[in-house]
Design a protein around this motif. Sequence first.
Motif, mmCIF file in Angstrom:
data_model
loop_
_atom_site.group_PDB
_atom_site.id
_atom_site.type_symbol
_atom_site.label_atom_id
_atom_site.label_comp_id
_atom_site.label_asym_id
_atom_site.label_seq_id
_atom_site.Cartn_x
_atom_site.Cartn_y
_atom_site.Cartn_z
ATOM 1 N N GLY A 17 -11.166 -27.061 28.790
ATOM 2 C CA GLY A 17 -12.529 -27.372 29.189
ATOM 3 C C GLY A 17 -13.466 -26.187 29.270
ATOM 4 N N ALA A 18 -13.024 -25.004 28.811
ATOM 5 C CA ALA A 18 -13.904 -23.830 28.880
ATOM 6 C C ALA A 18 -15.158 -24.027 28.039
ATOM 7 C CB ALA A 18 -13.148 -22.584 28.420
ATOM 8 N N GLY A 19 -14.991 -24.593 26.849
ATOM 9 C CA GLY A 19 -16.151 -24.850 25.997
ATOM 10 C C GLY A 19 -17.085 -25.878 26.609
ATOM 11 N N ASP A 20 -16.521 -26.872 27.294
ATOM 12 C CA ASP A 20 -17.345 -27.880 27.956
ATOM 13 C C ASP A 20 -18.145 -27.250 29.094
ATOM 14 O OD1 ASP A 20 -16.191 -29.727 26.257
ATOM 15 O OD2 ASP A 20 -14.674 -30.338 27.718
ATOM 16 N N ALA A 21 -17.515 -26.375 29.851
ATOM 17 C CA ALA A 21 -18.212 -25.679 30.928
ATOM 18 C C ALA A 21 -19.390 -24.895 30.370
ATOM 19 C CB ALA A 21 -17.243 -24.745 31.664
ATOM 20 N N THR B 142 -19.137 -19.530 19.629
ATOM 21 C CA THR B 142 -18.362 -18.958 20.728
ATOM 22 C C THR B 142 -17.009 -18.489 20.200
ATOM 23 O OG1 THR B 142 -17.525 -21.159 21.343
ATOM 24 C CG2 THR B 142 -19.506 -20.376 22.460
ATOM 25 N N MET B 143 -16.560 -17.339 20.711
ATOM 26 C CA MET B 143 -15.335 -16.718 20.201
ATOM 27 C C MET B 143 -14.409 -16.277 21.330
ATOM 28 S SD MET B 143 -16.845 -14.542 16.979
ATOM 29 C CE MET B 143 -18.162 -13.801 17.930
ATOM 30 N N GLY B 144 -14.348 -17.075 22.380
ATOM 31 C CA GLY B 144 -13.409 -16.783 23.451
ATOM 32 C C GLY B 144 -13.658 -15.438 24.095
ATOM 33 N N ALA B 145 -12.607 -14.629 24.164
ATOM 34 C CA ALA B 145 -12.682 -13.343 24.848
ATOM 35 C C ALA B 145 -13.599 -12.347 24.151
ATOM 36 C CB ALA B 145 -11.281 -12.741 24.981
ATOM 37 N N GLN B 146 -13.946 -12.606 22.877
ATOM 38 C CA GLN B 146 -14.854 -11.706 22.171
ATOM 39 C C GLN B 146 -16.314 -11.926 22.560
ATOM 40 O OE1 GLN B 146 -14.046 -10.704 17.906
ATOM 41 N NE2 GLN B 146 -12.603 -12.410 18.030
ATOM 42 N N GLY B 147 -16.616 -13.070 23.146
ATOM 43 C CA GLY B 147 -17.997 -13.369 23.489
ATOM 44 C C GLY B 147 -18.570 -14.433 22.570
ATOM 45 N N ALA B 148 -19.847 -14.351 22.311
ATOM 46 C CA ALA B 148 -20.518 -15.348 21.482
ATOM 47 C C ALA B 148 -21.616 -14.695 20.663
ATOM 48 C CB ALA B 148 -21.106 -16.459 22.356
ATOM 49 N N LEU B 149 -21.994 -15.364 19.578
ATOM 50 C CA LEU B 149 -23.091 -14.896 18.736
ATOM 51 C C LEU B 149 -24.193 -15.950 18.739
ATOM 52 C CD1 LEU B 149 -24.056 -12.735 16.564
ATOM 53 C CD2 LEU B 149 -23.352 -14.457 14.885
ATOM 54 N N LEU B 150 -25.411 -15.540 19.061
ATOM 55 C CA LEU B 150 -26.587 -16.385 18.943
ATOM 56 C C LEU B 150 -27.308 -16.012 17.659
ATOM 57 C CD1 LEU B 150 -28.896 -18.283 19.892
ATOM 58 C CD2 LEU B 150 -29.807 -16.316 21.184
ATOM 59 N N SER B 151 -27.524 -16.994 16.808
ATOM 60 C CA SER B 151 -28.235 -16.768 15.554
ATOM 61 C C SER B 151 -29.460 -17.668 15.507
ATOM 62 C CB SER B 151 -27.322 -17.059 14.352
ATOM 63 O OG SER B 151 -28.023 -16.848 13.135
ATOM 64 N N GLN B 152 -30.616 -17.038 15.360
ATOM 65 C CA GLN B 152 -31.886 -17.753 15.224
ATOM 66 C C GLN B 152 -32.546 -17.290 13.927
ATOM 67 O OE1 GLN B 152 -32.948 -16.300 19.227
ATOM 68 N NE2 GLN B 152 -33.450 -18.425 19.746
ATOM 69 N N GLY B 153 -31.953 -17.744 12.809
ATOM 70 C CA GLY B 153 -32.411 -17.281 11.502
ATOM 71 C C GLY B 153 -31.979 -15.851 11.271
ATOM 72 N N ASP B 154 -32.934 -14.967 11.027
ATOM 73 C CA ASP B 154 -32.611 -13.565 10.759
ATOM 74 C C ASP B 154 -32.224 -12.797 12.014
ATOM 75 O OD1 ASP B 154 -33.149 -13.923 8.071
ATOM 76 O OD2 ASP B 154 -35.256 -13.324 8.257
ATOM 77 N N ARG B 155 -32.511 -13.331 13.177
ATOM 78 C CA ARG B 155 -32.226 -12.631 14.424
ATOM 79 C C ARG B 155 -30.851 -13.015 14.942
ATOM 80 N NH1 ARG B 155 -35.239 -13.447 20.256
ATOM 81 N NH2 ARG B 155 -34.237 -11.688 21.341
ATOM 82 N N LYS B 156 -29.988 -12.016 15.086
ATOM 83 C CA LYS B 156 -28.635 -12.220 15.597
ATOM 84 C C LYS B 156 -28.488 -11.458 16.910
ATOM 85 C CE LYS B 156 -26.910 -14.282 11.776
ATOM 86 N NZ LYS B 156 -28.136 -14.418 10.955
ATOM 87 N N THR B 157 -27.948 -12.123 17.938
ATOM 88 C CA THR B 157 -27.768 -11.507 19.251
ATOM 89 C C THR B 157 -26.329 -11.682 19.695
ATOM 90 O OG1 THR B 157 -30.055 -12.095 19.828
ATOM 91 C CG2 THR B 157 -28.592 -11.436 21.629
ATOM 92 N N ILE B 158 -25.690 -10.586 20.072
ATOM 93 C CA ILE B 158 -24.321 -10.636 20.570
ATOM 94 C C ILE B 158 -24.347 -10.880 22.078
ATOM 95 C CG2 ILE B 158 -22.222 -9.279 20.966
ATOM 96 C CD1 ILE B 158 -22.807 -7.818 18.340
ATOM 97 N N ILE B 159 -23.607 -11.889 22.503
ATOM 98 C CA ILE B 159 -23.495 -12.226 23.923
ATOM 99 C C ILE B 159 -22.096 -11.828 24.391
ATOM 100 C CG2 ILE B 159 -23.674 -14.019 25.650
ATOM 101 C CD1 ILE B 159 -26.267 -13.564 24.081
ATOM 102 N N PRO B 160 -21.986 -10.868 25.300
ATOM 103 C CA PRO B 160 -20.653 -10.406 25.704
ATOM 104 C C PRO B 160 -19.900 -11.455 26.503
ATOM 105 C CG PRO B 160 -22.339 -9.417 27.094
ATOM 106 C CD PRO B 160 -23.069 -10.161 26.018
ATOM 107 N N CYS B 161 -18.575 -11.331 26.501
ATOM 108 C CA CYS B 161 -17.730 -12.202 27.311
ATOM 109 C C CYS B 161 -17.658 -11.649 28.730
ATOM 110 C CB CYS B 161 -16.327 -12.267 26.703
ATOM 111 S SG CYS B 161 -15.170 -13.270 27.649
#
Length: 313
Positions: free
Chosen positions: A253-257, A224-243
Amino acid sequence: MNGKVCVFGSFNVDLVARVDRFPYPGESLVANSSMTSAGGKGANQASAALRSGANVHYIGKIGEDAFGPFARRYLKSVGYNALTLLSSDETATGNALIFVAEGKGEAENMISVDPGANMTITDEEITRCAPAIGCADTLLVQLENNMSAISRVINIGRENGAFVILNPAPWQPINNSLLEKVDLVTPNASEAFAMTRVEVTDFESAGRAADVLHTCGCKSVIITMGAQGALLSQGDRKTIIPCFPAQPKDTTGAGDAFNGALAAKIANGDSMEDAINFASAYAAVSVEKLGASTPFDISEVEQRLHSFHKEIA
């Protein structure tokens, strides 16, 4: 049916001061306001999982001190489906001192944690909790407890077929042998750096950090990268998750949420990407409230998801 989430983790009493800016070393600064509230990564994440539609069993430990009655009242009031509350006669309830600086239009926080009883969980106590851990669909743990207890909880979850999520916060060293037993690890950028020595500043560097974590035994990684969103990595597959857009008032507590909502949706059978999108929207709504685990109507999350998907359609 709602999935079963077992959250093993910390409870802290949060002592919060809201200020225009952080004080300088040696400076006494008058706060705009202050509050005492319930916190701790474990309790925060369990509450988020409950509000996101899971059947939640929270396991934590407190001290028999002045904060103990407050902790018991709060945890019983949340409405967890099951609650196992261990206690210590010798060590105080965990607590956190939090400054929230809000003078530049964006709320930032600075936190110091005394883990107290959270770090005193014994093998015998974990053994008593084994049946509850073993029946979970999803097990969620953090690093705000003693590592011996965390390791035993992860082992029990894995042996019983739970989907195990490790939120590596606050950071403490983890053996690769333990990471290999985890299905999903969810560091933020600073935690990813601590784990890999790769400085995470964008999605490209997040991908490099995730690759290092895969070599350490991690099956799936969300950075997770705050306002940039998040990256999901499942081996060779990378998916950008927008914020998701938000107007932050308190990022505590944002990370806990995010992690609690994520665990709930995975337990309920959502796909990984759908679960992450929901968790991101949940975190966006949460930072618009004051306090690390303030209740809000889940319809706000659904509306945030609907509005976002409508914009990108």
